[in-house]
Design a protein around this motif. Structure first.
Motif, PDB file in Angstrom:
ATOM      1  N   ASP A 129      -8.437   1.958  -3.075  1.00 55.93           N
ATOM      2  CA  ASP A 129      -7.480   2.678  -2.553  1.00 55.93           C
ATOM      3  C   ASP A 129      -7.912   3.028  -1.204  1.00 55.93           C
ATOM      4  O   ASP A 129      -9.429   3.210  -0.809  1.00 55.93           O
ATOM      5  N   ILE A 184       0.839  -1.644  -0.219  1.00 53.80           N
ATOM      6  CA  ILE A 184      -0.125   0.610   0.163  1.00 53.80           C
ATOM      7  C   ILE A 184       1.095   1.291   0.077  1.00 53.80           C
ATOM      8  O   ILE A 184       1.615   1.352   0.798  1.00 53.80           O
ATOM      9  N   LYS A 215       0.636   6.880  -1.876  1.00 53.99           N
ATOM     10  CA  LYS A 215      -0.818   7.278  -1.953  1.00 53.99           C
ATOM     11  C   LYS A 215      -1.416   6.461  -2.095  1.00 53.99           C
ATOM     12  O   LYS A 215      -2.713   6.760  -2.007  1.00 53.99           O
ATOM     13  N   GLU A 219      -2.395   3.043  -2.699  1.00 57.08           N
ATOM     14  CA  GLU A 219      -2.793   2.856  -3.566  1.00 57.08           C
ATOM     15  C   GLU A 219      -1.797   1.364  -3.729  1.00 57.08           C
ATOM     16  O   GLU A 219      -0.524   1.047  -3.021  1.00 57.08           O
TER      17      GLU A 219
END
Length: 125
Positions: A104, A73, A76, A78
């Motif tokens: 996300d 992860i 950001k 993501e």
């Protein structure tokens, strides 16, 4: 004297690292949870059960197998897949597609700054 300086550097470096403020990534829906890590694990399990699609071979039989997935992860929030290890290419492909569907999220932090976190998880499909 040199040994004393080296020992002091390791000691103070270890203390500095132990005082680092670190938080885990926050899965959507876990923002108000008392145990963010536990909520993350529950949401990941739920995500797998809802999003993994068993591949089929040419005879129409479901292909099963074991995989180990390593993913980040990032800063950001993501998902970035690092690697997927397993015997069966069909299962690896389905696992990658499932992991890429993770939403996300709020990234983990280290001393208040966004920080990438790596997860390695084994699955039996």
């Amino acid at each position: 004297m040199k040994k004393l300086v080296v020992i002091a550097c390791f000691l103070f470096g270890g203390i500095a690292l132990s005082n680092a403020q670190q938080t885990s990534p926050v899965w959507p829906g876990c923002e108000n949870s008392e145990d963010i890590k536990k909520c993350f694990n529950q949401k990941l399990s739920q995500h797998v059960s809802e999003n993994y699609e068993y591949p089929q071979n040419e005879a129409g039989e479901y292909v099963r197998g074991k995989v180990t997935i390593s993913f980040n992860i990032n800063e950001k929030g993501e998902v970035v897949v690092n690697s997927i290890e397993g015997d069966k290419p069909e299962v690896k492909k389905a696992a990658r597609e499932m992991i890429m569907k993770i939403p996300d999220m709020e990234p983990g932090t280290l001393n208040g700054e966004p920080d990438s976190r790596t997860f390695t998880v084994p699955f039996n499909f």
